[in-house]
Design an enzyme around this catalytic site. Structure first.
Site, PDB file in Angstrom:
ATOM      1  N   CYS A 164       0.834  -1.205   0.000  1.00  0.00           N
ATOM      2  CA  CYS A 164       0.000   0.000   0.000  1.00  0.00           C
ATOM      3  C   CYS A 164       0.869   1.255   0.000  1.00  0.00           C
ATOM      4  O   CYS A 164       1.872   1.331   0.715  1.00  0.00           O
ATOM      5  CB  CYS A 164      -0.914   0.012   1.226  1.00  0.00           C
ATOM      6  N   CYS A 192      -4.705   4.233   2.188  1.00  0.00           N
ATOM      7  CA  CYS A 192      -4.237   4.141   0.817  1.00  0.00           C
ATOM      8  C   CYS A 192      -5.444   4.270  -0.107  1.00  0.00           C
ATOM      9  O   CYS A 192      -6.566   4.500   0.353  1.00  0.00           O
ATOM     10  CB  CYS A 192      -3.510   2.806   0.587  1.00  0.00           C
ATOM     11  N   HIS A 220      -8.921  -0.951   4.985  1.00  0.00           N
ATOM     12  CA  HIS A 220      -7.898  -1.797   4.373  1.00  0.00           C
ATOM     13  C   HIS A 220      -6.745  -2.108   5.311  1.00  0.00           C
ATOM     14  O   HIS A 220      -5.682  -2.555   4.881  1.00  0.00           O
ATOM     15  CB  HIS A 220      -7.371  -1.146   3.082  1.00  0.00           C
ATOM     16  N   GLN A 226     -19.889  -9.018  26.869  1.00  0.00           N
ATOM     17  CA  GLN A 226     -20.561 -10.307  26.730  1.00  0.00           C
ATOM     18  C   GLN A 226     -21.639 -10.266  25.645  1.00  0.00           C
ATOM     19  O   GLN A 226     -21.783 -11.201  24.855  1.00  0.00           O
ATOM     20  CB  GLN A 226     -21.168 -10.729  28.060  1.00  0.00           C
ATOM     21  N   ASN A 277     -20.208 -16.034  19.660  1.00  0.00           N
ATOM     22  CA  ASN A 277     -19.579 -16.815  20.727  1.00  0.00           C
ATOM     23  C   ASN A 277     -19.820 -16.135  22.070  1.00  0.00           C
ATOM     24  O   ASN A 277     -19.003 -15.330  22.519  1.00  0.00           O
ATOM     25  CB  ASN A 277     -18.078 -16.962  20.466  1.00  0.00           C
ATOM     26  N   ARG A 304     -13.812 -12.089  26.967  1.00  0.00           N
ATOM     27  CA  ARG A 304     -12.407 -11.687  27.104  1.00  0.00           C
ATOM     28  C   ARG A 304     -11.774 -11.450  25.732  1.00  0.00           C
ATOM     29  O   ARG A 304     -11.011 -10.499  25.542  1.00  0.00           O
ATOM     30  CB  ARG A 304     -11.631 -12.750  27.879  1.00  0.00           C
ATOM     31  N   CYS A 312     -15.605   1.326  19.490  1.00  0.00           N
ATOM     32  CA  CYS A 312     -15.259   0.520  20.658  1.00  0.00           C
ATOM     33  C   CYS A 312     -15.525   1.269  21.963  1.00  0.00           C
ATOM     34  O   CYS A 312     -15.611   0.651  23.026  1.00  0.00           O
ATOM     35  CB  CYS A 312     -13.813   0.043  20.573  1.00  0.00           C
ATOM     36  N   SER A 371     -20.697  -5.099  31.901  1.00  0.00           N
ATOM     37  CA  SER A 371     -22.100  -5.414  32.199  1.00  0.00           C
ATOM     38  C   SER A 371     -22.609  -4.703  33.440  1.00  0.00           C
ATOM     39  O   SER A 371     -23.814  -4.470  33.574  1.00  0.00           O
ATOM     40  CB  SER A 371     -22.269  -6.928  32.370  1.00  0.00           C
TER      41      SER A 371
END
Length: 209
Positions: free
Chosen positions: A5, A24, A89, A119, A127, A132, A149, A155
């Site tokens: 790139c 890029c 990318h 969780q 999953n 974790r 994020c 929780s």
């Protein structure tokens, strides 16, 4: 042999300090906080539109799109819904992994003003026992804010860590979105300031080729 790139960079000045965008022609590679200063704007006030401090001529389209998205996020958040997301990318998006699955699910499902527990996000990614590993995926997120994020908290309502820029930045982003913290997970329906319902599903976008 994979094509190397040709990276380009641009810098924004925002209420959270200087933010560097890298990418890029094929997609955005990173969003990085350059200064660890305390946010200089009360999240309850309308912040000034971020200023583009500079970058090379011929900025790739993914960086142009990301700049427009961040400007809207800080100044007029509702407008982000009508803006295109840049292609991504960074190498993490080019290989099939649980981290990529978690990041795509977070981007697609958890919207402005919503929050999700580690969780719950693990369950959304397929999953439920991998809370974790979700934490590890958050630490590996190369494009914070865009992939939110900061909306992933514990929780019990504690905000948890934030590798994007530290807890002060995470607190500012949550307040900017009107998200109350300190409340344990409940059966919210994903409304502004609520917990996301774990059973909510949506299809994931595709990374750039």
């Amino acid at each position: 042999m994979a094509e190397i790139c040709k990276m380009k960079y641009t810098v924004l000045d925002s209420p959270l300090g200087k933010i560097e965008l890298s990418g890029c022609e094929r997609g955005l590679h990173g969003i990085r906080f350059l200064s660890g200063k305390t946010p200089n704007t009360d999240p309850t006030e309308a912040p000034a539109c971020p200023e583009v401090l500079g970058g090379p001529e011929g900025v790739p389209e993914p960086l142009v799109q990301c700049t427009a998205w961040l400007e809207a996020y800080f100044h007029e958040p509702a407008a982000t819904e009508g803006l295109p997301l840049p292609a991504l990318h960074h190498p993490v998006f080019q290989q099939d992994s649980f981290t990529r699955q978690v990041l795509w699910k977070l981007l697609k499902v958890v919207k402005f003003g919503e929050m999700v527990s580690y969780q719950q996000l693990a369950a959304l990614a397929g999953n439920p026992k991998a809370a974790r590993a979700v934490g590890g995926a958050m630490r590996s997120n190369p494009v914070p804010i865009l992939i939110p994020c900061h909306r992933v908290i514990r929780s019990d309502g504690a905000i948890g860590n934030y590798s994007g820029g530290g807890q002060t930045v995470k607190e500012w982003l949550l307040a900017h979105e009107g998200i109350p913290t300190g409340q344990p997970a409940s059966k919210g329906l994903g409304l502004i300031g609520s917990w996301l319902k774990p059973s909510f599903e949506s299809s994931s976008p595709k990374p750039s080729g």
